[in-house]
Design an enzyme around this catalytic site. Sequence first.
Site, PDB file in Angstrom:
ATOM      1  N   LYS A 304       0.832  -1.203   0.000  1.00 52.11           N
ATOM      2  CA  LYS A 304       0.000   0.000   0.000  1.00 52.11           C
ATOM      3  C   LYS A 304       0.872   1.260   0.000  1.00 52.11           C
ATOM      4  CE  LYS A 304      -4.077  -1.833   0.031  1.00 52.11           C
ATOM      5  NZ  LYS A 304      -3.609  -3.002  -0.713  1.00 52.11           N
ATOM      6  N   ASP A 305       0.282   2.338  -0.481  1.00 61.97           N
ATOM      7  CA  ASP A 305       0.981   3.607  -0.630  1.00 61.97           C
ATOM      8  C   ASP A 305       1.437   4.150   0.728  1.00 61.97           C
ATOM      9  OD1 ASP A 305       2.005   5.813  -1.835  1.00 61.97           O
ATOM     10  OD2 ASP A 305       0.092   6.695  -2.394  1.00 61.97           O
TER      11      ASP A 305
END
Length: 666
Positions: A304-305
């Site tokens: 995930k970012d």
Amino acid sequence: MLPSFSYLTEHIGFRGTIKNSPSDFVVTEIEVPEHFLRDTRPELLQETSESAAPGPPEHDPNQAEGCCAASHGKKEHEGAPELKLGLEEASALDSLLGEPMSELLNKFACDLKDAWRLENNAGAGTREFSLGPRLNKKIRADLHSAVRQKFPFLVTVTKDNEMIVKGNADYRELCQLVTEKETSDFFKFLDAKLENSTFSFEPDGDKEHRKVVHHFINRKFGKLLETKSFTVTDVNDQPNMSIMVRFREKSWSRKRSAGGFQRNQDVYTAFTLQKENLETLEAIGLLAAQLDVLPSDFSYTGIKDKKAITYQPMVVKKVTPERLKEVGSKMEKKGMRIHNIRLAHQHLRLGQLKGNHFDIVVRDLQHHSHDSSADLKGRISEAMECVETKGFVNYYGPQRFGQGQIVQTDQIGLALLTEKMVKAVKLFFTPEDTDDPVNNAKRYFLQTEDAKGTLVMLPEFKVREKMLLRALNRYGVNHEGCTKGWLSIPHSLRIFYVHAYCSKIWNEAASYRLKIYGSKVVEGDLVFLEENDESISVNDKVHVVTASEESANKYSMYQVVLPMVGHSIKYPSNKVGQWYHERLSKDELEMCKFRVSSLQLNIPGCYRPILKNVQNLSYFLEGSEKGIKIEENHLNDLNISLHISFDLDPSCYATVCLREIMKCDL
């Protein structure tokens, strides 16, 4: 972001900023695969229920880092079903063996089963199949487990590091006593070795037959298992007898250490990780250090970012739910919260998700400098409608490559593929232009090659760096030492860098394909043909478009895929295929087999659709006073923001979709 890359649609777009704060970019994985996680042992159901905590909000955004999915597009505005394959999404055996060897093993297993069905086939019990030499103990253990799980009727043995597969004589003998389904389920139960778990055979009213089954289990597995008969109600609601099998108490006590906690070696705990302004791997490093386990003990479905609030399911082994709850409050200070803690029965796999939901706020809205229109709201509406109808180019986003870093992950991946181990280590330790403990330590290492001194300087949560440095301290900063250093960090992290390089090549290939052929399916393209038959190999589902099929417009552009480079894929037979070969030659990979045996890396490759659709797209404009939606067309003098929500398939990037909507690099 992707300055030389193509746009799919022709609308004008608009400008704005994203990620002004983490709360402007929220990511939630869709349909967490709960049935893969839940521990269904009856004696634990109450405990599981009581340990559950409130989960994350219903929605949230960002990219998933599963490798690839090929899709069959029926309508331009519809989401397409996915084929998961290759790299992170390959089956366990395909990943460990490579597709060709895995197919040979499948054939051996089928042939053996056919031979068993012939009553007088004396040679069936002596058949063997070699998986070749496997020097690494961990790889051998993974292979033993993967073969048994897929083929319960096979056993694996090691002879001088060579792995041999042959038929399980015990399996065949039990098949003579009970049904093959019962036999298969029994051996899977035996292999799983879940503490306190039980297995029951079908009701059996024949006492003498039950006695034979009891004797078989006690003779073969008596040190590990115990059996007893108990009364059950059969399908006719009549009382009957069944045999129940369970693990002996003493078989578990041998796994306990003096400290007591080691009895939980086989415990899996599932939870939802909420993080803010942290990379997934960085968050795992912090959790691992706090829980005194290895980063490799954590499993997850996608990366995930960092510059976002993200919610994702995870599983950690060797940690009880109670222990995880204890550290929850400490992790909040580091940008993490832990929700929905419960027992699980196995780990997660990369790519094992249905997609991601995104809630994004775009601020500082304005026209592009070349746009003379006064109707900004019209531009926004036009952009949303266009992308909702036609989709976007399915590029890998900048998060894949280490956005903003001096050394990007694909550079390290290329060094590993070309087996330039020292170069890869030095790229890994290249510091950013900031004055903080981590980058100061990296700077010191590059100047001195003093691994021991660098270890002292690094914070505890930098687990990957410390593991690598310990190996360098022991073996030296040379080819052999750096190779051992890379082997010391988890396989998933080593392969991550190689996948980043493969992703970069795919991005460039997609741009080249669209530049020379546009959005029309042409001869030599690869298209994915949807087949429900799982016995058909991935490569057989990927078809090369013929000249007559091009003339007949037989296929949609949404069926066209491009290969992620690897050893088991085929390339387009047009100019794009030639481009791949020239591009790999440029990076000295023309002879690369995409297997780096010294690092236990196996890159089979896969196929990724060039175009993707966005699902469930909605948006609204909001004024500076939160909650006031803007309806007027004159927005230039107002402090307004654009709120966008949408869903994307796994491995699709929200920043790439936004780039198509706004027609600007973010």
